[in-house]
Motif scaffolding. Sequence first.
Motif, PDB file in Angstrom:
ATOM      1  N   TRP A 166      76.483 100.660  -2.477  1.00 11.21           N
ATOM      2  CA  TRP A 166      76.647 100.653  -1.023  1.00 11.21           C
ATOM      3  C   TRP A 166      76.276  99.298  -0.431  1.00 11.21           C
ATOM      4  N   ASP A 167      75.182  98.717  -0.894  1.00 13.03           N
ATOM      5  CA  ASP A 167      74.784  97.404  -0.377  1.00 13.03           C
ATOM      6  C   ASP A 167      75.844  96.352  -0.684  1.00 13.03           C
ATOM      7  N   ALA A 168      76.441  96.437  -1.871  1.00 11.99           N
ATOM      8  CA  ALA A 168      77.476  95.473  -2.239  1.00 11.99           C
ATOM      9  C   ALA A 168      78.679  95.581  -1.309  1.00 11.99           C
ATOM     10  N   LYS A 169      78.966  96.808  -0.834  1.00 12.67           N
ATOM     11  CA  LYS A 169      80.107  97.016   0.054  1.00 12.67           C
ATOM     12  C   LYS A 169      79.813  96.580   1.484  1.00 12.67           C
ATOM     13  N   PHE A 170      78.613  96.887   1.963  1.00 13.42           N
ATOM     14  CA  PHE A 170      78.327  96.714   3.381  1.00 13.42           C
ATOM     15  C   PHE A 170      77.299  95.639   3.696  1.00 13.42           C
ATOM     16  N   TYR A 171      76.346  95.438   2.807  1.00 14.94           N
ATOM     17  CA  TYR A 171      75.270  94.480   3.063  1.00 14.94           C
ATOM     18  C   TYR A 171      75.037  93.617   1.827  1.00 14.94           C
ATOM     19  N   PRO A 172      75.998  92.766   1.479  1.00 14.75           N
ATOM     20  CA  PRO A 172      75.854  91.957   0.261  1.00 14.75           C
ATOM     21  C   PRO A 172      74.617  91.071   0.271  1.00 14.75           C
ATOM     22  N   ARG A 173      74.154  90.697   1.457  1.00 15.20           N
ATOM     23  CA  ARG A 173      72.930  89.895   1.512  1.00 15.20           C
ATOM     24  C   ARG A 173      71.741  90.699   1.013  1.00 15.20           C
ATOM     25  N   ALA A 174      71.728  91.986   1.341  1.00 13.96           N
ATOM     26  CA  ALA A 174      70.630  92.847   0.887  1.00 13.96           C
ATOM     27  C   ALA A 174      70.651  92.968  -0.622  1.00 13.96           C
ATOM     28  N   GLU A 175      71.862  93.038  -1.199  1.00 14.85           N
ATOM     29  CA  GLU A 175      71.955  93.170  -2.649  1.00 14.85           C
ATOM     30  C   GLU A 175      71.459  91.911  -3.326  1.00 14.85           C
ATOM     31  N   ARG A 176      71.870  90.806  -2.733  1.00 14.05           N
ATOM     32  CA  ARG A 176      71.385  89.558  -3.329  1.00 14.05           C
ATOM     33  C   ARG A 176      69.913  89.452  -3.048  1.00 14.05           C
ATOM     34  N   SER A 177      69.436  89.835  -1.967  1.00 16.06           N
ATOM     35  CA  SER A 177      68.019  89.865  -1.748  1.00 16.06           C
ATOM     36  C   SER A 177      67.649  91.336  -2.115  1.00 16.06           C
TER      37      SER A 177
END
Length: 337
Positions: free
Chosen positions: A271-282
């Motif tokens: 889900w983070d990769a789809k909507f919040y890629p910054r969160a996934e990277r962080s």
Amino acid sequence: DQDTAEVAHIKRMGKKLTWTKLLWAPDDDLESVFTTDEDSQYNPKHRFGENNQPFNRIQGALRDVHAVIGESYRNDEEFTGWVLDTVWEGMRLQRAQIGHRLRHNAAMFDQTTHAFNRARADGQFRELIGERKDENGNPYFDSYRVSLIHDDYDMDEDELNPSTIFLNPYLFTVNLQVHALVTRGVASTESMKEGTARAKARSNERNWNLCKTTPGMIAASAVCLRWLFSPDPELTPTGAVTNIDWNEEFERYLEYLGKRTRSVKNIFKTWDAKFYPRAERSGTPPSGSTVALAQASHAAALRALEEEEEEEAATRAPREGTNGGGGGGDEQDGAGN
């Protein structure tokens, strides 16, 4: 009278609370949450315990409220007065907006509005939203064996596969999912679908400062997607036609998503990769037996996660045992010299 800007802010926070934390309060009783004091003995791990204690559920919900409503609004008189009333109104408006947006944008789900609403009202999607039959042929709604919330799931399988749940493209793919439709709006969802730039208009995502997927977002998306295809006319805690306890389904999903197994972590990563890629990277009021079947489904889903945890522990054990054994051997050699 309260300052207009303050009221608008708290109402906005009530809307945020609805989608990110609590689609409904436990037992749809928001007042009980607001009039309860935080208990230092509360353990988040027991929020959805086997005994389903109201105390733990309310304590968990209170912390969700505090995570959204600033501390400056928490003195007793304000918090249990106009703040409670305004949050309640914000939550009511947000659920109404969710229902309106989803039911009036059937094209987002590869449906034409007229045909979709007719098929939905006729109950043609009941199996899609989880209707099954018990051994006596009586219908009931399962919480997890619901093809609509799984990614390529074989509904004839006896065992629940944790690796597919909450990953149906309808939930998170750019053009066919609930989350973006609600938090980014129709225009932005269309731009995502076409691969063009994000819409610049103000949206809930900007208003709420969203930057990471929460369990509430996923649970709310799953419940709302099932409701969308149901014959229930309004998004209410209990379906007027199906009699599905949507609030209970939401809390079951919250409990599931609170586990920290590999498959659950993968849900958030995806889900983070789809909507919040910054969160996934962080329907039919359920009998005692059909309610028991729904509860058994929930228990089976949790057992599947427990088995996954045991497998992960077993995978780690030999490696840890080898390291420990090596250390012990060195100590023995040293003692013998």
